[in-house]
Every structure is written in structure tokens, then in C-alpha cells.
Motif scaffolding. Structure first.
Motif, PDB file in Angstrom:
ATOM      1  N   PHE A   1       0.839  -1.202   0.000  1.00 67.42           N
ATOM      2  CA  PHE A   1       0.000   0.000   0.000  1.00 67.42           C
ATOM      3  C   PHE A   1       0.876   1.254   0.000  1.00 67.42           C
ATOM      4  O   PHE A   1       0.660   2.173  -0.795  1.00 67.42           O
ATOM      5  CB  PHE A   1      -0.931   0.010   1.218  1.00 67.42           C
ATOM      6  N   ILE A   2       1.863   1.295   0.894  1.00 70.56           N
ATOM      7  CA  ILE A   2       2.749   2.456   0.982  1.00 70.56           C
ATOM      8  C   ILE A   2       3.515   2.637  -0.330  1.00 70.56           C
ATOM      9  O   ILE A   2       3.654   3.745  -0.831  1.00 70.56           O
ATOM     10  CB  ILE A   2       3.728   2.328   2.171  1.00 70.56           C
ATOM     11  N   SER A   3       3.981   1.543  -0.886  1.00 67.73           N
ATOM     12  CA  SER A   3       4.733   1.602  -2.132  1.00 67.73           C
ATOM     13  C   SER A   3       3.881   2.182  -3.259  1.00 67.73           C
ATOM     14  O   SER A   3       4.326   3.061  -4.007  1.00 67.73           O
ATOM     15  CB  SER A   3       5.214   0.196  -2.494  1.00 67.73           C
ATOM     16  N   LYS A   4       2.646   1.726  -3.383  1.00 67.16           N
ATOM     17  CA  LYS A   4       1.741   2.231  -4.423  1.00 67.16           C
ATOM     18  C   LYS A   4       1.389   3.699  -4.184  1.00 67.16           C
ATOM     19  O   LYS A   4       1.308   4.490  -5.120  1.00 67.16           O
ATOM     20  CB  LYS A   4       0.468   1.390  -4.476  1.00 67.16           C
TER      21      LYS A   4
ATOM     22  N   ARG B   1       1.993   6.942  -6.633  1.00 65.85           N
ATOM     23  CA  ARG B   1       0.883   7.827  -6.991  1.00 65.85           C
ATOM     24  C   ARG B   1       1.200   9.278  -6.610  1.00 65.85           C
ATOM     25  O   ARG B   1       0.994  10.187  -7.405  1.00 65.85           O
ATOM     26  CB  ARG B   1      -0.401   7.378  -6.301  1.00 65.85           C
ATOM     27  N   LEU B   2       1.705   9.476  -5.399  1.00 63.29           N
ATOM     28  CA  LEU B   2       2.022  10.829  -4.954  1.00 63.29           C
ATOM     29  C   LEU B   2       3.105  11.472  -5.814  1.00 63.29           C
ATOM     30  O   LEU B   2       3.011  12.644  -6.162  1.00 63.29           O
ATOM     31  CB  LEU B   2       2.456  10.820  -3.479  1.00 63.29           C
ATOM     32  N   LYS B   3       4.124  10.700  -6.154  1.00 69.58           N
ATOM     33  CA  LYS B   3       5.253  11.251  -6.913  1.00 69.58           C
ATOM     34  C   LYS B   3       4.932  11.452  -8.390  1.00 69.58           C
ATOM     35  O   LYS B   3       5.453  12.386  -9.001  1.00 69.58           O
ATOM     36  CB  LYS B   3       6.478  10.344  -6.774  1.00 69.58           C
ATOM     37  N   THR B   4       4.109  10.591  -8.963  1.00 73.90           N
ATOM     38  CA  THR B   4       3.868  10.670 -10.409  1.00 73.90           C
ATOM     39  C   THR B   4       2.589  11.411 -10.776  1.00 73.90           C
ATOM     40  O   THR B   4       2.470  11.881 -11.910  1.00 73.90           O
ATOM     41  CB  THR B   4       3.815   9.269 -11.043  1.00 73.90           C
ATOM     42  N   ILE B   5       1.648  11.520  -9.849  1.00 70.41           N
ATOM     43  CA  ILE B   5       0.375  12.177 -10.161  1.00 70.41           C
ATOM     44  C   ILE B   5       0.169  13.435  -9.320  1.00 70.41           C
ATOM     45  O   ILE B   5       0.042  14.537  -9.849  1.00 70.41           O
ATOM     46  CB  ILE B   5      -0.807  11.201  -9.980  1.00 70.41           C
ATOM     47  N   GLU B   6       0.145  13.269  -8.004  1.00 72.19           N
ATOM     48  CA  GLU B   6      -0.172  14.390  -7.102  1.00 72.19           C
ATOM     49  C   GLU B   6       0.867  15.514  -7.175  1.00 72.19           C
ATOM     50  O   GLU B   6       0.517  16.682  -7.294  1.00 72.19           O
ATOM     51  CB  GLU B   6      -0.299  13.907  -5.660  1.00 72.19           C
ATOM     52  N   ARG B   7       2.148  15.153  -7.072  1.00 73.85           N
ATOM     53  CA  ARG B   7       3.201  16.167  -7.071  1.00 73.85           C
ATOM     54  C   ARG B   7       3.200  16.987  -8.371  1.00 73.85           C
ATOM     55  O   ARG B   7       3.187  18.218  -8.303  1.00 73.85           O
ATOM     56  CB  ARG B   7       4.558  15.508  -6.839  1.00 73.85           C
ATOM     57  N   PRO B   8       3.181  16.351  -9.552  1.00 74.14           N
ATOM     58  CA  PRO B   8       3.144  17.157 -10.784  1.00 74.14           C
ATOM     59  C   PRO B   8       1.883  18.028 -10.903  1.00 74.14           C
ATOM     60  O   PRO B   8       1.950  19.156 -11.385  1.00 74.14           O
ATOM     61  CB  PRO B   8       3.187  16.109 -11.902  1.00 74.14           C
TER      62      PRO B   8
ATOM     63  N   ALA C   1       7.603  12.057   2.555  1.00 75.23           N
ATOM     64  CA  ALA C   1       8.698  11.863   3.518  1.00 75.23           C
ATOM     65  C   ALA C   1       8.319  10.826   4.572  1.00 75.23           C
ATOM     66  O   ALA C   1       9.141   9.966   4.936  1.00 75.23           O
ATOM     67  CB  ALA C   1       9.059  13.192   4.179  1.00 75.23           C
ATOM     68  N   ASP C   2       7.077  10.883   5.057  1.00 74.51           N
ATOM     69  CA  ASP C   2       6.605   9.929   6.061  1.00 74.51           C
ATOM     70  C   ASP C   2       6.610   8.511   5.497  1.00 74.51           C
ATOM     71  O   ASP C   2       7.108   7.579   6.142  1.00 74.51           O
ATOM     72  CB  ASP C   2       5.207  10.309   6.534  1.00 74.51           C
ATOM     73  N   TYR C   3       6.069   8.323   4.295  1.00 72.11           N
ATOM     74  CA  TYR C   3       6.018   6.996   3.685  1.00 72.11           C
ATOM     75  C   TYR C   3       7.419   6.464   3.378  1.00 72.11           C
ATOM     76  O   TYR C   3       7.680   5.277   3.578  1.00 72.11           O
ATOM     77  CB  TYR C   3       5.170   7.018   2.415  1.00 72.11           C
ATOM     78  N   GLU C   4       8.312   7.328   2.907  1.00 67.29           N
ATOM     79  CA  GLU C   4       9.681   6.884   2.642  1.00 67.29           C
ATOM     80  C   GLU C   4      10.371   6.457   3.927  1.00 67.29           C
ATOM     81  O   GLU C   4      11.104   5.466   3.955  1.00 67.29           O
ATOM     82  CB  GLU C   4      10.468   7.983   1.930  1.00 67.29           C
ATOM     83  N   ASP C   5      10.109   7.197   5.013  1.00 63.34           N
ATOM     84  CA  ASP C   5      10.674   6.836   6.312  1.00 63.34           C
ATOM     85  C   ASP C   5      10.139   5.482   6.773  1.00 63.34           C
ATOM     86  O   ASP C   5      10.894   4.624   7.222  1.00 63.34           O
ATOM     87  CB  ASP C   5      10.345   7.913   7.346  1.00 63.34           C
ATOM     88  N   ARG C   6       8.833   5.288   6.648  1.00 58.70           N
ATOM     89  CA  ARG C   6       8.224   4.011   7.056  1.00 58.70           C
ATOM     90  C   ARG C   6       8.806   2.851   6.253  1.00 58.70           C
ATOM     91  O   ARG C   6       9.100   1.793   6.806  1.00 58.70           O
ATOM     92  CB  ARG C   6       6.714   4.048   6.879  1.00 58.70           C
TER      93      ARG C   6
END
Length: 159
Positions: free
Chosen positions: A16-19, A23-30, A66-71
Motif C-alpha cells: 500500500f505504501i509503495s503504491k 501515486r504521490l510522486k507521479t500524479i499528485e506532485r506534478p 517523507a513519512d512513507y519513505e521513512d516508514r
């Protein structure tokens, strides 16, 4: 020297975190970057509500990333099927008998996977902490917002 606390989670939680990260990096951030650029084009930023909303959203997205990468960096993925024993541990599915001898079933999971309605409680929750290390037949007392609850451990499974 600081130690990094490992974070147990099931495979589903890790996936879940990986997906979500993808999503955050490829859709939300742009999308939020585009919204900021568009708002900047409208001129005066000091009174530009769209710009401030987009910047706030950008901050939320970056904090979540940042939170998900830390987890993920601290994750210890545990498969309950690989576990055994007679004690309640992370990943175990526990059948409890409440005060009315009514059975309730919970799986001990990580914070990201917890969903009480689905019978999945965090190992950090009051009940989760009270159950860790218990054996079949043990009585468990837990204080929750609605008051003290009493359970008896009826069955421990690793499924």
C-alpha cells in the motif's frame, strides 16, 4: 548514537505504501506544481488564494512522501504464515472472549494496516499492546475511552 526503530508491517501494508508513493510522486506532485505555476501566472501572490492553497497542498504531499519513505526504510515485512508459537505476536490473529463470552477476532497489524471494522488492530493500540505476549487462557484487561474491558484469549492463529 541514535538507533532507528524498526517498523513491523504486513506485506499488504508495505505494498500500500509503495503504491501510494508512486501515486504521490507521479500524479499528485506534478498536478500541484502545475497548479502553483498557473496561480503564479495570475499575478500578485500576496492575495492569491489559489496559490496559497496549492502551496499548502504541496507541503502536505511532501510531508506524506517523507513519512512513507521513512516508514518503508524502517519496515520489517512480516508474513503471519511464517510464524508459529503459543504467544500473541505481531501478525497473529487472536480470538478473544469478551465479558459475555461472545467471541471477537482481531489480527495484530501495523499502524498503516489497522482497521478495527475489518478486525485489524495496531500493535500500538491499547488492546494490541495488552495482547502482545499473552497465551491461550490468559485474561486481558484494557482501558479504552469507553472504560475498562476484559477479555480472555481463546485462540491464537497465524493465518
Amino acid at each position: 548514537m541514535a538507533t532507528v526503530e524498526k517498523m513491523p508491517m504486513l506485506k499488504e501494508g508495505y505494498e500500500f505504501i509503495s503504491k501510494e508513493l508512486v501515486r504521490l510522486k507521479t500524479i499528485e506532485r506534478p498536478e500541484v506544481i502545475d497548479a502553483i505555476e498557473e496561480a503564479r501566472a495570475h499575478g500578485d501572490l500576496s492575495e492569491n488564494a489559489e496559490y496559497h492553497a496549492a502551496k499548502e497542498r504541496q507541503g502536505q504531499i511532501e510531508a506524506t512522501i517523507a513519512d512513507y519513505e521513512d516508514r518503508m526504510s524502517r519496515a520489517v515485512v512480516i508474513d503471519p504464515k511464517d510464524l508459529s508459537g503459543d504467544k500473541v505476536v505481531f501478525g497473529a490473529t487472536v480470538t478473544l472472549l469478551d465479558e459475555d463470552e461472545k467471541p471477537v477476532k482481531y489480527q495484530i497489524v501495523g499502524q498503516i494496516e489497522a482497521d478495527a471494522k475489518q478486525g485489524r488492530i495496531s500493535y500500538n493500540s491499547p488492546l494490541g499492546r495488552a495482547l502482545i505476549g499473552r497465551r491461550i487462557g490468559d485474561d486481558v484487561e484494557v482501558t479504552v475511552p469507553s472504560g475498562d474491558r476484559y477479555y480472555a484469549v481463546d485462540k491464537i492463529e497465524f493465518i
